[in-house]
Design an enzyme around this catalytic site. Structure first.
Site, PDB file in Angstrom:
ATOM      1  NE  ARG A 199      -3.610  -0.132   2.440  1.00 49.25           N
ATOM      2  CZ  ARG A 199      -4.075  -0.775   3.516  1.00 49.25           C
ATOM      3  NH1 ARG A 199      -3.731  -0.373   4.703  1.00 49.25           N
ATOM      4  NH2 ARG A 199      -4.846  -1.837   3.372  1.00 49.25           N
ATOM      5  CG  HIS A 228       9.093  -1.041  11.200  1.00 51.00           C
ATOM      6  ND1 HIS A 228       9.687  -1.909  10.312  1.00 51.00           N
ATOM      7  CD2 HIS A 228       7.832  -0.852  10.744  1.00 51.00           C
ATOM      8  CE1 HIS A 228       8.831  -2.239   9.362  1.00 51.00           C
ATOM      9  NE2 HIS A 228       7.693  -1.610   9.591  1.00 51.00           N
ATOM     10  CE1 TYR A 231       9.900   4.700   8.459  1.00 49.85           C
ATOM     11  CE2 TYR A 231       9.134   2.462   8.043  1.00 49.85           C
ATOM     12  CZ  TYR A 231       8.974   3.828   7.914  1.00 49.85           C
ATOM     13  OH  TYR A 231       7.885   4.323   7.234  1.00 49.85           O
ATOM     14  CG  HIS A 286       4.560  -7.743   5.567  1.00 55.32           C
ATOM     15  ND1 HIS A 286       4.830  -7.818   6.914  1.00 55.32           N
ATOM     16  CD2 HIS A 286       4.576  -6.419   5.260  1.00 55.32           C
ATOM     17  CE1 HIS A 286       4.995  -6.604   7.399  1.00 55.32           C
ATOM     18  NE2 HIS A 286       4.840  -5.736   6.421  1.00 55.32           N
TER      19      HIS A 286
END
Length: 706
Positions: free
Chosen positions: A428, A611, A491, A458
């Site tokens: 996305r 993260h 991150y 993922h």
């Protein structure tokens, strides 16, 4: 890591049964997902409100808050709206109906955007001005400055503007997603007729135009508004007001019917620019009611979809100002250190494969540099004549031209190596970038595949096959973060570089499942979703619940999955100590007597985006297990995505993970705590900032060379 709280007793174990947990009212068991996400974004906003932070860092957090809220409306609010329109009853685990959720979202967002406008207009804007970054209004400029900006308008802005009139011959124009616009009312000087027109602020131009010869910036829409006479000659400009529209941005791909997924997604993305429904209208407080009503009617929105902002719209554009050369207004940049275990590979004294042959290496970004660890792993593999094959998943990566790892894959393919890239086209927000890279990789000779039908890939994995002696040896990387050199500097993630034969064999089997027709389920070490991950996590939670000294510590981005939450409730009822570090959404409600009094939840929100996913099961006495990987504990991750979670078994690396968890649990500067009634800031008593402490630890390890 010693358990906290009271020692376990039989009374605690008998507090609540599984059936009693299931019978508890939904609102008592679960926090609403959408409202929990808004709680997270409030914690981001709190960083912008923190007067102790540098001004441009505060501006950055205002930009992040705006970007987050845009995505929330594009994805989550649009989905809840669809449920409400379809008349779907309360299906959320917490029991709220779609209509109830929309009403609660409306109330919460209105409060948050009011706070955002206040902190910008009343605090940051004047303080930035005093610090040399002046965001001023057109009306505040001197005559000479206006004339200078008119020249800028004529040269750079006017040529790309397109005024769109609305009258019987011109229907109301399509307002593109997240575009900034001017609603203009003009009057014909000959017949006195009033007309409505829309002027879009070109998105390719800077939002804040610099006044020539100074340090002042003027919002683009104000420069356009001051020069509307150039767009409507012979007309009287009666009024002009900025507005902004947000549209549904979800991309649904029916993969079974898609045929060529790449071409299908390209078509959908082109169509997405025009077809999605509007979900939010933002206007400034100056816009009159009749004009607001006109926009709502034409966009087919309700009054509840209108958000009135007392200040500038779209503060995400503040991000561009963070590049100005004002070091005093920024935090010092952190570039990270080369992991000591890999230091010798930088100058070429040793190869990275020589190091990994001696033992695993754990990396903790951005404290450990991505460029000299994970990027170096792929880079050396691409150039090593003994490397036979490289396989990698790509979920999100850097923009075109700025992705060193992808460039390495292309170089490897050009040298004749078997090179495979599993590109997740439907990541996305990154669909366009991933399509671009997929095309470039295919052109370079890389075998590009798109994963498993119906599942997003993922997992963050790399496999390298290398010729050594009379055979081959496999090396792998399993991480929690994307292979993106840009976000790797901001991150927080962990990753494992390993030559462990069983671990590498598992990664090889996983790639075979993703690229071929294999359906591996008997992995030696790794946990894979969908498949083994959810059952194993539930097994580990229940194992701890049954142990006399049970202990669970987990760090993740989001905790939503009801089955996992209920298992944690059962473990709490059994008396075991549970600590959760959840950056974003947390639907578990901790500290509820008889349900979750042994569960503590905290969130770390700071300059680096937390993260990593780290899972720890077991007491100090029994010896805990540690797992890292790509999966958050959400239904989509555990049931409809390909995820990979790996054990970390080396005692020294386990100690590093323990250190990460302990620092997170000790933080009293960035940390928030979730209580039954909601989130509260942890009071600062000792002054431990986890992100500052990790920088210190990285520097200490680098200085010691260990």
């Amino acid at each position: 890591m010693a358990p906290k709280g009271q020692e376990r007793t039989q009374e605690a174990a008998d507090l609540v049964s599984e059936d009693e947990i299931a019978k508890a009212p939904p609102a008592a068991r679960y926090v609403n997902r959408e409202l929990s996400w808004l709680d997270f974004n409030e914690r981001v906003l709190a960083l912008a409100e923190d007067a102790a932070r540098p001004l441009l860092e505060r501006a950055k957090f205002l930009a992040i808050f705006s970007r987050n809220l845009d995505e929330f409306f594009q994805i989550r609010v649009s989905g809840v709206r669809e449920q409400a329109v379809a008349g779907i009853p309360g299906t959320a685990p917490d029991g709220m109906s779609p209509a109830d959720q929309l009403a609660a979202i409306r109330e919460r967002v209105a409060e948050l955007v009011t706070r955002q406008a206040k902190v910008f207009e009343k605090e940051l804007r004047p303080k930035l001005s005093a610090g040399g970054v002046q965001i001023v209004d057109w009306d505040d400029l001197k005559k000479s400055q206006r004339e200078a900006l008119r020249d800028v308008f004529e040269e750079r802005v006017y040529p790309v503007l397109t005024p769109l009139a609305v009258d019987p011959a011109h229907p109301f124009p399509y307002i593109s997603d997240l575009s900034l616009n001017l609603a203009v009312i003009v009057r014909d000087t000959q017949n006195g007729g009033r007309r409505f027109a829309r002027v879009k602020a070109p998105p390719l131009l800077p939002r804040f135009l610099k006044v020539p010869g100074g340090r002042r910036f003027v919002p683009l829409e104000q420069v356009i508004a001051a020069n509307l006479d150039r767009l409507f000659p012979g007309m009287k400009i009666v009024a002009h007001h900025p507005f902004r529209v947000t549209r549904d941005a979800e991309v649904d791909v029916e993969v079974d019917e898609a045929g060529d997924l790449l071409e299908t997604l390209e078509t959908l993305l082109r169509g997405r620019q025009r077809s999605p429904e509007a979900v939010r209208l933002e206007v400034t407080a100056s816009m009159p009611q009749d004009l607001r009503s006109t926009l709502l009617r034409e966009l087919m929105l309700k009054r509840s979809d209108l958000y009135v902002i007392d200040g500038l719209l779209d503060l995400e554009d503040l991000w561009s100002l963070t590049d100005v050369n004002r070091p005093a207004l920024k935090s010092p940049a952190w570039v990270g250190v080369t992991p000591p275990a890999l230091a010798a590979t930088i100058g070429g004294q040793r190869g990275i494969f020589d190091v990994l042959a001696e033992g695993d290496v754990l990396v903790h970004h951005p404290y450990d540099r991505f460029a000299t660890s994970v990027e170096a792993f792929v880079d050396q593999a691409a150039d090593d004549p003994d490397v036979l094959a490289i396989k990698q998943t790509i979920y999100r990566t850097s923009d075109e031209g700025e992705a060193p790892i992808v460039r390495s894959l292309m170089r490897a393919a050009a040298s004749g190596k078997e090179t495979v890239a599993l590109v997740e086209l439907t990541a996305r927000g990154d669909e366009e970038a991933n399509i671009t890279w997929a095309r470039a990789l295919e052109k370079a000779g890389v075998h590009v595949v798109y994963g498993v039908v119906g599942l997003k890939t993922h997992a963050k994995t790399i496999l390298v096959v290398r010729r050594e002696g009379d055979g081959v040896r496999r090396y792998c990387h399993i991480g929690t973060g994307n292979y993106n050199s840009e976000t790797a500097t901001t991150y927080e993630d962990v990753g494992l570089l390993s030559a462990d034969p069983e671990l590498a064999a598992d990664v090889a089997d996983l790639f075979n499942s993703l690229t071929g027709y294999a359906n591996a389920t008997d992995y030696r070490k790794i946990l894979v979703a969908p498949g083994t991950l959810r059952p194993k996590l539930l097994e580990l939670i229940r194992r701890e619940a049954a142990a006399p000294d049970g202990r669970i510590v987990m760090k993740m981005n989001s905790l939503v999955d009801a089955e996992v939450i209920d298992a944690l409730y059962e473990a709490s009822a059994a008396g075991i100590s549970i600590d959760l570090v959840v950056r974003g959404i947390c639907c578990l409600r901790p500290g509820v007597p008889g349900l979750s009094e042994n569960i503590r939840v905290r969130s770390i929100v700071g300059s680096f985006l937390e993260h990593s996913r780290i899972f720890r099961f077991g007491s100090d006495a029994r010896g805990p297990e540690y797992w890292i990987g790509s999966a958050d504990l959400m239904p989509r991750n555990l049931g409809s995505r390909v995820e990979c979670v790996a054990p970390v078994t080396d005692p020294q690396l386990q100690a590093r993970l323990e250190e990460i968890l302990l620092v997170n649990l000790a933080d009293d500067v960035l940390a928030w705590e979730l209580r039954p009634e909601g989130w509260t800031k942890v009071p600062t008593e000792i002054g431990i900032d986890a992100q500052v402490r990790f920088r210190e630890l990285a520097e200490e390890r680098s200085a010691r060379g260990e």
